[in-house]
Design an enzyme around this catalytic site. Structure first.
Site, mmCIF file in Angstrom:
data_model
loop_
_atom_site.group_PDB
_atom_site.id
_atom_site.type_symbol
_atom_site.label_atom_id
_atom_site.label_comp_id
_atom_site.label_asym_id
_atom_site.label_seq_id
_atom_site.Cartn_x
_atom_site.Cartn_y
_atom_site.Cartn_z
ATOM 1 C CD GLU A 181 4.276 2.455 -9.388
ATOM 2 O OE1 GLU A 181 3.126 2.057 -8.700
ATOM 3 O OE2 GLU A 181 5.194 1.640 -9.621
ATOM 4 N N GLY A 234 0.966 -1.243 0.111
ATOM 5 C CA GLY A 234 -0.159 0.127 -0.056
ATOM 6 C C GLY A 234 0.846 1.043 0.019
ATOM 7 C CB SER A 235 4.213 2.310 -0.833
ATOM 8 O OG SER A 235 4.325 1.676 -2.223
ATOM 9 C CG ASN A 236 1.457 3.715 -5.737
ATOM 10 O OD1 ASN A 236 1.808 4.678 -6.198
ATOM 11 N ND2 ASN A 236 1.935 2.333 -6.248
ATOM 12 C CG HIS A 269 0.923 -1.342 -15.508
ATOM 13 N ND1 HIS A 269 0.403 -2.679 -15.118
ATOM 14 C CD2 HIS A 269 1.839 -1.553 -16.627
ATOM 15 C CE1 HIS A 269 1.174 -3.592 -15.822
ATOM 16 N NE2 HIS A 269 1.808 -2.775 -16.612
ATOM 17 C CG ASP A 315 -2.625 -3.482 -17.424
ATOM 18 O OD1 ASP A 315 -3.033 -2.977 -16.270
ATOM 19 O OD2 ASP A 315 -1.947 -4.444 -17.325
ATOM 20 C CG ASN A 347 -4.329 -0.147 -12.507
ATOM 21 O OD1 ASN A 347 -3.989 -0.420 -11.381
ATOM 22 N ND2 ASN A 347 -3.915 -0.855 -13.508
#
Ligand code: GAR
Length: 200
Positions: free
Chosen positions: A183, A16-18, A113, A154, A111
Site C-alpha cells: 500500500e 496513519g502509515s499510509n 483498501h 468500496d 480510498n
C-alpha cells in the site's frame, strides 16, 4: 509559493502509515501537491500526532459532537472548504464518508483498501478482518486497491491495484504487514496517476 499545488486532506483513524508514506512520497517524487489537513474521527492517533509534528492542520470531527447528522456533515464540508481542499485521500479512515461530503468531491476522493476489490470489500471488511477473510477463503494471492469513493462502500471505480502473494504459513498479521508495505508504494503511485489525469 504553494498556490499552484493540489491541496490534499487525508482522512485517518489509526496509525496513519499510509498518510506518512504519502507525505514522504510527495516530497521524494516532487509531486505538485501538498497535504494541508488531517481529518480524523479520533482526537489522538498516530496520524493526528504525525500531522501535528509536521505542522499540518488537524480536524477532529465525529458525529457525536453534533446534534444531528446534517450538522455533522455540514461541519465537515465547511472545514474542507476553509482549507480549500482539492482532493481527499482516505487512509485507514474507518468511517463511511457522508454522502453529502462525497457529492462535493466528485472524482476527487480516493480510498485505499487492503484487498483486490471487488473481492473482500463492503461493510465490515476493514483492517485485519479483510486478511482473516482472505486466509479463510484459501486465496493464494491478495493485494491492495486504490479506488474512487462513491456512496457505496468500496464500490467506486478502481484507479490502481497491485497483487501480493499469500504464503502457506501466513497469519492475518503477517499478511496485513505484507499488504501494508505494498500500500505504501501503491497509494503514492495512485495519487500521481490522479494528478496526471486531472491535468489532461
Ligand atoms: C490499511 O491497511 C488500509 O488499507 C486499511 O486500514 C489500514 C490503515 O493503516 N483500510 C481499510 O481497511 C478501509 N476499508 P494505516 O493507518 O497505517 O495507514
Amino acid at each position: 509559493m504553494t498556490t499552484n499545488k493540489t491541496r490534499i486532506a487525508v482522512f485517518c483513524s489509526g496509525n496513519g502509515s499510509n498518510f506518512k508514506a504519502l507525505f514522504q512520497a510527495i516530497r521524494n517524487k516532487q509531486l505538485p501537491a501538498e497535504i494541508v489537513l488531517c481529518l480524523s474521527n479520533r482526537a489522538q492517533c498516530g496520524a493526528m500526532e504525525f500531522a501535528e509534528q509536521n505542522s499540518i492542520a488537524t480536524a477532529h470531527i465525529t458525529e457525536k459532537q453534533f446534534a444531528s447528522f446534517d450538522e455533522f456533515t455540514l461541519a465537515m464540508v465547511k472545514r474542507l472548504k476553509e482549507h480549500h481542499i482539492d482532493i481527499i485521500l482516505l487512509a485507514g479512515y474507518m468511517r463511511k464518508v457522508p454522502d453529502a461530503v462525497v457529492s462535493e468531491f466528485p472524482g476527487k476522493m480516493l480510498n485505499i483498501h487492503p484487498a483486490l476489490l471487488p473481492k473482500f470489500g463492503g461493510e465490515g471488511m476493514y483492517g485485519i478482518h479483510v486478511h482473516t477473510a482472505v486466509l479463510e477463503a484459501g486465496e493464494t494471492e491478495t493485494g491492495a486497491t486504490v479506488h474512487f469513493v462513491n456512496e457505496e462502500y468500496d464500490k467506486g471505480e478502481i484507479l490502481l491495484q497491485r497483487t501480493v502473494p499469500v504464503l502457506p504459513d501466513d497469519t492475518p498479521e503477517t499478511l496485513a504487514a505484507r499488504v501494508l508495505a505494498c500500500e505504501h508504494a501503491l497509494y503514492p503511485d495512485a495519487l500521481e496517476k490522479l494528478l496526471t489525469l486531472q491535468k489532461s
